[in-house]
Design an enzyme around this catalytic site. Sequence first.
Site: not given
Length: 348
Positions: A181, A183, A186
């Site tokens: 999570g 990124g 993301c």
Amino acid sequence: MRIENDIKLGFKDVMIRPKRSTLKSRAEVSLLRKFHFRHGNNDWEGVPIIAANMDTVGTFEMAGVLAGHQLITAVHKHYTVEEWKKFIQSSSADITKHICLSTGTSKADAEKLQQIIAACPSLRFICIDVANGYSEKFVDFVKKTRENFPEKIIIAGNVVTGEMVEELLLAGADIIKEGIGPGSVCTTRVKTGVGYPQLSAIIECADAAHGLGGQIISDGGCKVPGDISKAFGGGADFVMLGGMLAGHTESGGELVEEESGKKFKLFYGMSSETAMNKYAGGVAEYRASEGKTIKMPFRGPVTETILDILGGLRSTCTYVGASYLKELTKRTTFIRVQEQHNEWFGEE
């Protein structure tokens, strides 16, 4: 249900405390690392920064440039066998030291992996990449890949906890990719509520991996060169970059020019609706898109960005007296902060 009350930290929550140093110049710092991997009796030497295996980052063009700086590119999994053969044949002999072949865990992925390795046997790195590395199917795929390719260096992920790092290493992986999570494109954390602050995940996963002779990759969460330094300071052996390397000439993604003349490149997560429309015929009814698509200002050739990143990392080492990148984690003391930098004139 249970609650862990100890605070988990991201890169924004800490800074690195400077220490007395005898280094006279950034030029005295070596960023090269040499690793011996747990399986396959493999050694590798280079700068342990990796371009992410996204089709908007991990391209053959990116690999050609990064290899010249001794960095690795995790090439995305959507190139064909023929494209791989052409790339390897047209590249220098040592290119395989600095590229990684990516794969998913489907039957089609396994067949394609076999075909590419058969066509390009000099490839050394295999990256088995899924969003959720906690499934039994994933562990079984890692075991099977180790059986089929005992001499290869196998990367597996993503996970964020020590017990899963240990399980994947024992299943046959050499390097564990860590991050759920963090990124920039993301959306897993907002869609699912699942995640783990990246710095604390690095510290926990590195401790587990190093106890078994393995290594970890910090994957995601780096916005500026200082975040890369913090990842290495926290114990990461490699750092994987997506957004920081996106938007360049060598990056994938469609180049868009607006009426104003400004140029942009599309950058999207590999679990985004854009990626699933491109490669899977759309978003399946049983799942949600866990990535977003943005227009990133076109940034030109990637070389200048690479030099900026490496320069920042060398500078960190001079602030704490680390002559070699390997020494950085031993010389890192993190301090908790509520402020990172002066934002009077905004972000660069």
